[in-house]
Design a protein around this motif. Structure first.
Motif, PDB file in Angstrom:
ATOM      1  N   MET A  92      47.983  37.114  39.244  1.00 22.76           N
ATOM      2  CA  MET A  92      46.912  36.199  39.643  1.00 22.76           C
ATOM      3  C   MET A  92      47.133  34.811  39.067  1.00 22.76           C
ATOM      4  O   MET A  92      46.936  33.804  39.750  1.00 22.76           O
ATOM      5  CB  MET A  92      45.562  36.754  39.190  1.00 22.76           C
ATOM      6  N   LEU A  93      47.569  34.730  37.830  1.00 25.63           N
ATOM      7  CA  LEU A  93      47.790  33.426  37.207  1.00 25.63           C
ATOM      8  C   LEU A  93      48.950  32.681  37.873  1.00 25.63           C
ATOM      9  O   LEU A  93      48.923  31.459  37.977  1.00 25.63           O
ATOM     10  CB  LEU A  93      48.076  33.602  35.718  1.00 25.63           C
ATOM     11  N   ILE A  96      48.015  30.230  40.846  1.00 25.24           N
ATOM     12  CA  ILE A  96      47.346  28.934  40.691  1.00 25.24           C
ATOM     13  C   ILE A  96      48.311  27.833  41.113  1.00 25.24           C
ATOM     14  O   ILE A  96      49.457  27.783  40.639  1.00 25.24           O
ATOM     15  CB  ILE A  96      46.883  28.722  39.239  1.00 25.24           C
ATOM     16  N   VAL A 239      40.481  27.076  34.814  1.00 23.18           N
ATOM     17  CA  VAL A 239      40.334  28.223  35.713  1.00 23.18           C
ATOM     18  C   VAL A 239      41.145  29.427  35.265  1.00 23.18           C
ATOM     19  O   VAL A 239      41.057  30.492  35.889  1.00 23.18           O
ATOM     20  CB  VAL A 239      40.742  27.833  37.158  1.00 23.18           C
ATOM     21  N   ALA A 240      41.931  29.304  34.205  1.00 26.77           N
ATOM     22  CA  ALA A 240      42.829  30.383  33.800  1.00 26.77           C
ATOM     23  C   ALA A 240      42.061  31.640  33.396  1.00 26.77           C
ATOM     24  O   ALA A 240      42.440  32.759  33.761  1.00 26.77           O
ATOM     25  CB  ALA A 240      43.737  29.925  32.665  1.00 26.77           C
ATOM     26  N   THR A 243      40.608  33.393  36.431  1.00 29.44           N
ATOM     27  CA  THR A 243      41.672  33.908  37.281  1.00 29.44           C
ATOM     28  C   THR A 243      42.297  35.164  36.686  1.00 29.44           C
ATOM     29  O   THR A 243      42.566  36.136  37.400  1.00 29.44           O
ATOM     30  CB  THR A 243      42.763  32.836  37.483  1.00 29.44           C
ATOM     31  N   PRO A 246      38.608  38.078  36.430  1.00 27.93           N
ATOM     32  CA  PRO A 246      37.400  37.613  37.136  1.00 27.93           C
ATOM     33  C   PRO A 246      36.142  38.336  36.707  1.00 27.93           C
ATOM     34  O   PRO A 246      35.041  37.761  36.746  1.00 27.93           O
ATOM     35  CB  PRO A 246      37.730  37.900  38.607  1.00 27.93           C
ATOM     36  N   PRO A 249      35.495  36.624  32.516  1.00 28.58           N
ATOM     37  CA  PRO A 249      36.295  35.446  32.131  1.00 28.58           C
ATOM     38  C   PRO A 249      36.082  35.022  30.689  1.00 28.58           C
ATOM     39  O   PRO A 249      36.963  34.420  30.080  1.00 28.58           O
ATOM     40  CB  PRO A 249      35.815  34.368  33.107  1.00 28.58           C
TER      41      PRO A 249
END
Length: 397
Positions: A92-93, A96, A239-240, A243, A246, A249
């Protein structure tokens, strides 16, 4: 009755020929005038180019040291217990947009010892981590000796030791063996010290497939390292966490950008301000030189001015002639300064081992600004020539 006299007009080609009279007939003085503005523009190009090259070198070094590196690791819950990252966190990371590179290390259940005779409780504070093949590339880390893990060796019982781990285990060179996870592993390499990831200094790193198959690793990332676009590091940082996890966070620890990021911005702003200041001084000096040369030129050519006025030349035509002379000298000096400055930047940057960087705006603005400065500097001498009385000019000649 005397017919009215027609006003004479100079065509652009005629005006250009008149403007070339001074530079053509007074070559030494014109060359020195052009040299003055040329040196000014060359100084501007050299200062901006060398500073830009130095800036590019400095920013590249800061980026290499880690100003765009972000670390994502498990956070802690209310009871201060680590909350593991989800299995999808690494993937997921990497999705970005500003993220350029992603790598990870993972925890294992193994311990590492010098040999099988060392008591199990004497771990020496060392850990065994699963590592991705691109770990060194992302961290810009280096090996003190030996080789890094690759696709062929990541499934074999081989390890790469951190510098402190090698020292504590008494390993001095690749090829020696250590006791890891209940079996003998060959030391493939030893890492050099790395300030960005000091935790690797006390670790024995093994290939990801080998760790999952034989050392109790669950295949999830324990720490994820991101390289983001230098200008977008704060955006990625924001946003890390969401992400990576979720669902929670707030249970993700995202490293703050290094203090080098602040140094990067400050260095960029300071160098830009210095460049603009020195460029302004150089242009001012060049403008004063042209103005001085043109004023002297008007005084020396009073006879020519008086004769042309007596033959019917209007004041505007005289002013246009001298203004054009100044502009021509500014243009010639600007082009010459651009060439000289660019060569100076290239030579200095190559000698220092820096990337050669001449800002495009200076290439375009150098001759343009030199023409503008020359035009401004030539206004007063041109008006003085235009206002000269024909009789006074002839008498003084």
């Amino acid at each position: 009755m005397t017919p009215p006299q027609r006003r004479t007009r100079l065509r652009p080609a005629d005006l250009l020929r008149l403007g070339m009279i001074g530079p053509r007939t007074r070559r030494t003085r014109s060359a020195l005038s052009a040299l003055g503005i040329s040196l000014g523009i060359a100084a501007v190009i050299a200062v901006t180019g060398i500073s830009s090259s130095n800036q590019a070198h400095l920013l590249a070094r800061l980026d290499q040291l880690g100003s765009n590196l972000i670390t994502v690791s498990p956070g802690k819950d209310a009871e201060q217990r680590p909350v593991p990252l989800p299995a999808t966190a690494e993937k997921m990371l990497s999705g970005i947009a500003p993220v350029q590179q992603v790598t990870a290390t993972g925890a294992t259940e193994a311990e590492v010892y010098r040999n099988d005779l060392v008591p199990k409780e004497q771990t020496g504070g060392l850990s065994v981590l699963a590592a991705r093949p691109n770990l060194l590339d992302v961290l810009h880390a280096t090996l003190r000796s030996g080789q890094w893990l690759d696709r062929a060796s990541e499934r074999l019982p081989v390890t790469v030791l951190g510098d402190q781990a090698a020292e504590r285990l008494g390993v001095t060179a690749p090829g020696e063996r250590v006791w890891l996870g209940g079996q003998s592993y060959v030391v493939r390499g030893i890492l050099a010290p790395d300030d960005l990831a000091p935790e690797l200094g006390t670790a024995a790193l093994v290939g990801w497939p080998q760790a999952v198959a034989h050392l109790g690793a669950d295949g999830t990332a324990g720490t994820v390292y991101l390289r983001a676009h230098p200008e977008r590091v704060p955006d990625v940082q924001a946003v890390a966490g969401a992400t990576a996890n979720p669902a929670a966070p707030g249970m993700v620890a995202v490293s703050r950008p290094s203090d080098l990021l602040t140094a990067r911005g400050e260095a960029k702003g300071a160098l830009t301000g210095l460049v603009l200041s020195l460029a302004g001084v150089a242009l001012l000096v060049g403008g004063v030189g042209i103005a001085n040369t043109m004023v002297v030129g008007v005084m020396e050519r009073r006879g020519e001015i008086g004769l042309r006025r007596a033959l019917g030349a209007r004041g505007g035509q005289i002013a246009a002639q001298f203004l054009l002379e100044a502009v021509l000298m500014g243009f010639i000096g600007g082009v010459g300064g651009l060439v000289v400055g660019a060569l100076a930047v290239y030579g200095y940057a190559v000698a220092q081992g820096w990337p050669v960087s001449v800002p495009l705006y200076t290439v375009v603005a150098g001759p343009s600004v030199s023409v503008l400065v020359a035009a401004v500097a030539g206004i007063y001498p041109a008006l003085r020539a235009a206002g000269a009385s024909p009789t006074d000019a002839l008498r003084s000649a």
